[in-house]
Design a protein around this motif. Structure first.
Motif, PDB file in Angstrom:
ATOM      1  N   GLU A  15       0.827  -1.199   0.000  1.00  2.39           N
ATOM      2  CA  GLU A  15       0.000   0.000   0.000  1.00  2.39           C
ATOM      3  C   GLU A  15       0.868   1.259   0.000  1.00  2.39           C
ATOM      4  OE1 GLU A  15      -2.686  -0.100   3.266  1.00  2.39           O
ATOM      5  OE2 GLU A  15      -3.584  -1.993   2.642  1.00  2.39           O
ATOM      6  N   TRP A  16       1.909   1.246   0.789  1.00  2.00           N
ATOM      7  CA  TRP A  16       2.768   2.428   0.893  1.00  2.00           C
ATOM      8  C   TRP A  16       3.684   2.565  -0.318  1.00  2.00           C
ATOM      9  CZ3 TRP A  16       7.988   3.528   1.220  1.00  2.00           C
ATOM     10  CH2 TRP A  16       8.292   4.818   1.606  1.00  2.00           C
ATOM     11  N   ALA A  17       4.029   1.458  -0.959  1.00  2.00           N
ATOM     12  CA  ALA A  17       4.981   1.487  -2.072  1.00  2.00           C
ATOM     13  C   ALA A  17       4.440   2.241  -3.283  1.00  2.00           C
ATOM     14  CB  ALA A  17       5.358   0.064  -2.470  1.00  2.00           C
ATOM     15  N   VAL A  18       3.142   2.473  -3.336  1.00  2.00           N
ATOM     16  CA  VAL A  18       2.559   3.213  -4.445  1.00  2.00           C
ATOM     17  C   VAL A  18       3.081   4.657  -4.451  1.00  2.00           C
ATOM     18  CG1 VAL A  18       0.378   4.065  -5.403  1.00  2.00           C
ATOM     19  CG2 VAL A  18       0.515   1.748  -4.502  1.00  2.00           C
ATOM     20  N   ILE A  19       3.294   5.229  -3.279  1.00  2.00           N
ATOM     21  CA  ILE A  19       3.714   6.635  -3.182  1.00  2.00           C
ATOM     22  C   ILE A  19       5.075   6.870  -3.839  1.00  2.00           C
ATOM     23  CG2 ILE A  19       4.260   8.507  -1.577  1.00  2.00           C
ATOM     24  CD1 ILE A  19       2.222   7.218   0.332  1.00  2.00           C
ATOM     25  N   PRO A  20       6.121   6.122  -3.484  1.00  2.00           N
ATOM     26  CA  PRO A  20       7.400   6.367  -4.161  1.00  2.00           C
ATOM     27  C   PRO A  20       7.355   6.065  -5.654  1.00  2.00           C
ATOM     28  CG  PRO A  20       7.735   4.960  -2.247  1.00  2.00           C
ATOM     29  CD  PRO A  20       6.277   5.170  -2.400  1.00  2.00           C
ATOM     30  N   ILE A  21       6.552   5.073  -6.047  1.00  2.00           N
ATOM     31  CA  ILE A  21       6.436   4.763  -7.469  1.00  2.00           C
ATOM     32  C   ILE A  21       5.818   5.937  -8.213  1.00  2.00           C
ATOM     33  CG2 ILE A  21       5.241   3.264  -9.130  1.00  2.00           C
ATOM     34  CD1 ILE A  21       5.656   0.973  -7.104  1.00  2.00           C
ATOM     35  N   ILE A  22       4.794   6.536  -7.644  1.00  2.00           N
ATOM     36  CA  ILE A  22       4.157   7.702  -8.257  1.00  2.00           C
ATOM     37  C   ILE A  22       5.145   8.856  -8.362  1.00  2.00           C
ATOM     38  CG2 ILE A  22       2.407   9.496  -7.908  1.00  2.00           C
ATOM     39  CD1 ILE A  22       0.613   7.333  -6.738  1.00  2.00           C
ATOM     40  N   VAL A  23       5.907   9.103  -7.309  1.00  2.00           N
ATOM     41  CA  VAL A  23       6.873  10.205  -7.313  1.00  2.00           C
ATOM     42  C   VAL A  23       7.938   9.977  -8.379  1.00  2.00           C
ATOM     43  CG1 VAL A  23       8.665  11.341  -5.959  1.00  2.00           C
ATOM     44  CG2 VAL A  23       6.465  10.846  -4.918  1.00  2.00           C
ATOM     45  N   ILE A  24       8.464   8.762  -8.453  1.00  2.00           N
ATOM     46  CA  ILE A  24       9.518   8.462  -9.424  1.00  2.00           C
ATOM     47  C   ILE A  24       8.994   8.599 -10.855  1.00  2.00           C
ATOM     48  CG2 ILE A  24      10.959   6.594 -10.337  1.00  2.00           C
ATOM     49  CD1 ILE A  24      11.301   5.686  -7.385  1.00  2.00           C
ATOM     50  N   ILE A  25       7.795   8.074 -11.117  1.00  2.00           N
ATOM     51  CA  ILE A  25       7.241   8.178 -12.469  1.00  2.00           C
ATOM     52  C   ILE A  25       6.928   9.626 -12.824  1.00  2.00           C
ATOM     53  CG2 ILE A  25       5.248   7.542 -13.902  1.00  2.00           C
ATOM     54  CD1 ILE A  25       5.372   4.803 -12.615  1.00  2.00           C
ATOM     55  N   SER A  26       6.471  10.414 -11.841  1.00  2.00           N
ATOM     56  CA  SER A  26       6.188  11.820 -12.143  1.00  2.00           C
ATOM     57  C   SER A  26       7.463  12.585 -12.450  1.00  2.00           C
ATOM     58  CB  SER A  26       5.437  12.482 -10.989  1.00  2.00           C
ATOM     59  OG  SER A  26       6.271  12.603  -9.859  1.00  2.00           O
ATOM     60  N   LEU A  27       8.573  12.207 -11.835  1.00  2.00           N
ATOM     61  CA  LEU A  27       9.837  12.870 -12.134  1.00  2.00           C
ATOM     62  C   LEU A  27      10.413  12.425 -13.477  1.00  2.00           C
ATOM     63  CD1 LEU A  27      11.545  12.786  -8.625  1.00  2.00           C
ATOM     64  CD2 LEU A  27      10.555  14.764  -9.789  1.00  2.00           C
ATOM     65  N   LEU A  28      10.253  11.144 -13.815  1.00  2.00           N
ATOM     66  CA  LEU A  28      10.835  10.628 -15.045  1.00  2.00           C
ATOM     67  C   LEU A  28       9.963  10.869 -16.274  1.00  2.00           C
ATOM     68  CD1 LEU A  28      12.262   7.220 -13.785  1.00  2.00           C
ATOM     69  CD2 LEU A  28      13.506   9.343 -14.207  1.00  2.00           C
ATOM     70  N   VAL A  29       8.649  10.696 -16.130  1.00  2.00           N
ATOM     71  CA  VAL A  29       7.763  10.735 -17.296  1.00  2.00           C
ATOM     72  C   VAL A  29       6.875  11.981 -17.280  1.00  2.00           C
ATOM     73  CG1 VAL A  29       5.992   9.489 -18.562  1.00  2.00           C
ATOM     74  CG2 VAL A  29       7.779   8.225 -17.393  1.00  2.00           C
ATOM     75  N   GLY A  30       6.142  12.163 -16.203  1.00  2.00           N
ATOM     76  CA  GLY A  30       5.232  13.297 -16.111  1.00  2.00           C
ATOM     77  C   GLY A  30       4.133  13.036 -15.096  1.00  2.00           C
ATOM     78  N   ILE A  31       3.341  14.072 -14.861  1.00  2.00           N
ATOM     79  CA  ILE A  31       2.299  13.984 -13.846  1.00  2.00           C
ATOM     80  C   ILE A  31       1.150  13.074 -14.278  1.00  2.00           C
ATOM     81  CG2 ILE A  31       0.546  15.336 -12.618  1.00  2.00           C
ATOM     82  CD1 ILE A  31       3.279  15.775 -11.510  1.00  2.00           C
ATOM     83  N   LEU A  32       0.653  13.259 -15.484  1.00  2.00           N
ATOM     84  CA  LEU A  32      -0.507  12.486 -15.927  1.00  2.00           C
ATOM     85  C   LEU A  32      -0.230  10.985 -15.975  1.00  2.00           C
ATOM     86  CD1 LEU A  32      -3.401  13.040 -16.617  1.00  2.00           C
ATOM     87  CD2 LEU A  32      -2.753  13.215 -19.006  1.00  2.00           C
ATOM     88  N   PRO A  33       0.892  10.525 -16.529  1.00  2.00           N
ATOM     89  CA  PRO A  33       1.158   9.079 -16.473  1.00  2.00           C
ATOM     90  C   PRO A  33       1.322   8.566 -15.038  1.00  2.00           C
ATOM     91  CG  PRO A  33       2.537  10.092 -18.136  1.00  2.00           C
ATOM     92  CD  PRO A  33       1.866  11.199 -17.390  1.00  2.00           C
TER      93      PRO A  33
END
Length: 129
Positions: A63-81
């Motif tokens: 459940e908690w691991a979703v947060i870092p994954i979202i942060v990493i993807i937002s930094l690498l790809v973008g907010i919407l993805p």
């Protein structure tokens, strides 16, 4: 409730009133490092409250691991993805947790040959049949 006195609250209100009444001219005499330190302290407190303390409150690591994954993807790809990935991951976690909890209808039946394991008196059992 939280302990301590209310003096800092009244002091900050008084300081704000002094700044307001002098049209914030006194703020120019404060070093810029003061505001930088306030921003830094606020960011540290927010990271602690929303990242580290939330880790302690979650039931499972997934459940908690979703947060870092979202942060990493937002930094690498973008907010919407990252929002999309977060929604999909959260949906998978929700479905998996709900399925494991036993609250999911696993098959449909009409009740003619499968009965509840709850013991009932004869009148209630007759009414249900």
């Amino acid at each position: 409730m939280y302990g301590g006195s209310t003096a800092p609250q009244y002091g900050s209100i008084l300081l704000l009133m002094i700044f307001y009444l002098t049209q914030f001219d006194l703020v120019g005499y404060l070093p810029k490092m003061t505001f930088a330190a306030l921003l830094f302290e606020t960011s540290i407190e927010m990271m602690e409250a929303w990242s580290f303390n939330s880790y302690k409150k979650t039931a499972t690591i997934s459940e908690w691991a979703v947060i870092p994954i979202i942060v990493i993807i937002s930094l690498l790809v973008g907010i919407l993805p990252s929002i999309g990935v977060g929604l999909v991951l959260s949906l998978f976690i929700f479905v998996g947790t709900f399925y494991r909890s036993g609250g999911v209808v696993k098959f449909m039946d009409n009740g003619l040959y499968i009965h509840s394991v709850t013991e009932r008196n004869a009148e209630d059992a007759e009414w249900l049949d």
